[in-house]
Design a protein around this motif. Structure first.
Motif, PDB file in Angstrom:
ATOM      1  N   PRO A 110     -86.950 -89.303 -17.082  1.00  0.00           N
ATOM      2  CA  PRO A 110     -85.745 -88.614 -16.785  1.00  0.00           C
ATOM      3  C   PRO A 110     -84.509 -89.082 -18.674  1.00  0.00           C
ATOM      4  O   PRO A 110     -84.597 -90.565 -19.008  1.00  0.00           O
ATOM      5  N   ARG A 111     -84.085 -88.361 -18.770  1.00  0.00           N
ATOM      6  CA  ARG A 111     -82.771 -88.375 -19.779  1.00  0.00           C
ATOM      7  C   ARG A 111     -81.406 -88.438 -19.514  1.00  0.00           C
ATOM      8  O   ARG A 111     -80.247 -88.365 -20.259  1.00  0.00           O
ATOM      9  N   ALA A 112     -81.308 -88.059 -18.287  1.00  0.00           N
ATOM     10  CA  ALA A 112     -79.259 -87.807 -17.426  1.00  0.00           C
ATOM     11  C   ALA A 112     -78.796 -89.456 -17.901  1.00  0.00           C
ATOM     12  O   ALA A 112     -79.878 -90.409 -17.835  1.00  0.00           O
ATOM     13  N   GLN A 113     -77.698 -89.749 -18.503  1.00  0.00           N
ATOM     14  CA  GLN A 113     -77.070 -90.631 -18.419  1.00  0.00           C
ATOM     15  C   GLN A 113     -77.173 -91.414 -17.205  1.00  0.00           C
ATOM     16  O   GLN A 113     -77.119 -91.504 -16.257  1.00  0.00           O
ATOM     17  N   LEU A 114     -77.052 -92.714 -17.550  1.00  0.00           N
ATOM     18  CA  LEU A 114     -77.403 -93.643 -16.577  1.00  0.00           C
ATOM     19  C   LEU A 114     -75.968 -94.215 -15.845  1.00  0.00           C
ATOM     20  O   LEU A 114     -75.578 -94.434 -17.036  1.00  0.00           O
ATOM     21  N   PRO A 115     -75.979 -94.325 -14.983  1.00  0.00           N
ATOM     22  CA  PRO A 115     -74.438 -94.852 -14.369  1.00  0.00           C
ATOM     23  C   PRO A 115     -74.042 -96.346 -14.305  1.00  0.00           C
ATOM     24  O   PRO A 115     -73.177 -97.012 -13.542  1.00  0.00           O
ATOM     25  N   PHE A 116     -75.115 -96.766 -15.321  1.00  0.00           N
ATOM     26  CA  PHE A 116     -73.946 -98.487 -15.203  1.00  0.00           C
ATOM     27  C   PHE A 116     -74.784 -98.278 -17.024  1.00  0.00           C
ATOM     28  O   PHE A 116     -74.866 -97.625 -18.305  1.00  0.00           O
ATOM     29  N   PRO A 117     -73.242 -99.303 -17.739  1.00  0.00           N
ATOM     30  CA  PRO A 117     -72.973 -99.706 -19.151  1.00  0.00           C
ATOM     31  C   PRO A 117     -75.007-100.381 -19.979  1.00  0.00           C
ATOM     32  O   PRO A 117     -75.472-100.966 -18.855  1.00  0.00           O
ATOM     33  N   SER A 118     -75.194 -99.744 -20.694  1.00  0.00           N
ATOM     34  CA  SER A 118     -76.796-100.236 -21.244  1.00  0.00           C
ATOM     35  C   SER A 118     -76.536 -99.928 -22.781  1.00  0.00           C
ATOM     36  O   SER A 118     -76.123 -99.597 -23.939  1.00  0.00           O
ATOM     37  N   LEU A 119     -77.446-101.102 -23.283  1.00  0.00           N
ATOM     38  CA  LEU A 119     -77.356-100.818 -24.788  1.00  0.00           C
ATOM     39  C   LEU A 119     -79.184-100.748 -25.181  1.00  0.00           C
ATOM     40  O   LEU A 119     -80.373-101.826 -24.617  1.00  0.00           O
ATOM     41  N   VAL A 120     -79.483-100.141 -25.788  1.00  0.00           N
ATOM     42  CA  VAL A 120     -80.866-100.053 -25.980  1.00  0.00           C
ATOM     43  C   VAL A 120     -81.484-100.919 -27.661  1.00  0.00           C
ATOM     44  O   VAL A 120     -80.508-100.091 -28.469  1.00  0.00           O
ATOM     45  N   ALA A 121     -82.271-101.383 -27.396  1.00  0.00           N
ATOM     46  CA  ALA A 121     -82.506-101.532 -29.327  1.00  0.00           C
ATOM     47  C   ALA A 121     -83.727-101.503 -29.196  1.00  0.00           C
ATOM     48  O   ALA A 121     -84.409-101.183 -28.912  1.00  0.00           O
ATOM     49  N   VAL A 122     -83.296-101.142 -30.784  1.00  0.00           N
ATOM     50  CA  VAL A 122     -84.082-100.377 -31.071  1.00  0.00           C
ATOM     51  C   VAL A 122     -84.815-100.166 -32.449  1.00  0.00           C
ATOM     52  O   VAL A 122     -84.139-101.011 -33.212  1.00  0.00           O
ATOM     53  N   SER A 123     -85.695-100.676 -32.400  1.00  0.00           N
ATOM     54  CA  SER A 123     -86.936-100.856 -33.637  1.00  0.00           C
ATOM     55  C   SER A 123     -87.021-100.184 -34.811  1.00  0.00           C
ATOM     56  O   SER A 123     -87.750 -98.584 -34.568  1.00  0.00           O
ATOM     57  N   SER A 124     -87.285 -99.949 -35.908  1.00  0.00           N
ATOM     58  CA  SER A 124     -87.811 -99.065 -37.446  1.00  0.00           C
ATOM     59  C   SER A 124     -89.009 -98.902 -37.577  1.00  0.00           C
ATOM     60  O   SER A 124     -88.937 -97.658 -38.216  1.00  0.00           O
TER      61      SER A 124
END
Length: 191
Positions: free
Chosen positions: A124-138
């Motif tokens: 799924p790539r649709a916008q999530l229906p709640f606030p979220s943040l993604v922790a991104v590793s380099s």
């Protein structure tokens, strides 16, 4: 009387690991708040539908607001859940190191064919229906930084770059990951 949100831990494809930062976080925070975990299915059972059902069952059992803390394949499980069930009582989600299932995973992980047979595609790539943040590793070997940043844009999530932390797992030295509490606090000032 208002209670702090319950934390719901959603592990990755390898389920619960004793020395994983999510497990350690749950033990640490459960002394002063309600922390629940999605019940383990085991590495052998890759069924996406069963994982989504376990998330739904867990959320239905929690009264009041929920902050989800998902890792790796657990992030993808949550995206599938949100696509089928909507928001429910989720007030925020910390999505740590989502795995890129569209790229072949290293040896020891499920194959593309296994994941396809188990219902993981399309991711799924649709916008999530709640606030979220993604922790991104380099330097995550399970997802290139640019792909994770694209997931975050698609999901409507804020990106938090956490440095060269691999896949945020015991194999990369995590154990404890204190930054998780800071990220959770963005949704819950009671921590």
């Amino acid at each position: 009387m208002s209670f702090p949100p319950t934390l719901l831990i959603i592990p990755g494809l390898r389920d619960h690991v004793p020395d994983h930062w999510q497990t350690l976080l749950a033990k640490k925070l459960s002394s002063n708040r309600l922390v629940c975990s999605v019940p383990p299915l085991g590495r052998v059972d890759l069924s996406c539908a069963k994982r989504v059902a376990a998330i739904q069952q867990s959320l239905k059992a929690i009264h009041g607001p929920v902050i989800v803390v998902a890792h790796s394949g657990g992030v993808i499980s949550l995206a599938h859940w949100a696509q089928r069930h909507g928001r429910a009582n989720v007030v925020g989600a910390v999505l740590a190191a989502p795995v890129d299932l569209d790229t072949p995973l290293p040896e020891g992980y499920p194959t593309f064919a296994d994941l396809q047979h188990s219902g993981w595609f399309p991711v799924p790539r649709a916008q999530l229906p709640f606030p979220s943040l993604v922790a991104v590793s380099s330097n995550d070997p399970l997802a290139e930084q640019s792909r994770v940043e694209q997931f975050a844009r698609d999901w409507g999530s804020d990106c938090v770059h956490v440095g060269a932390v691999g896949h945020l797992s015991p194999a990369f030295g995590f154990g404890e990951w204190p930054q998780a509490e800071d990220l959770i606090a963005r949704f819950d000032r009671s921590i």
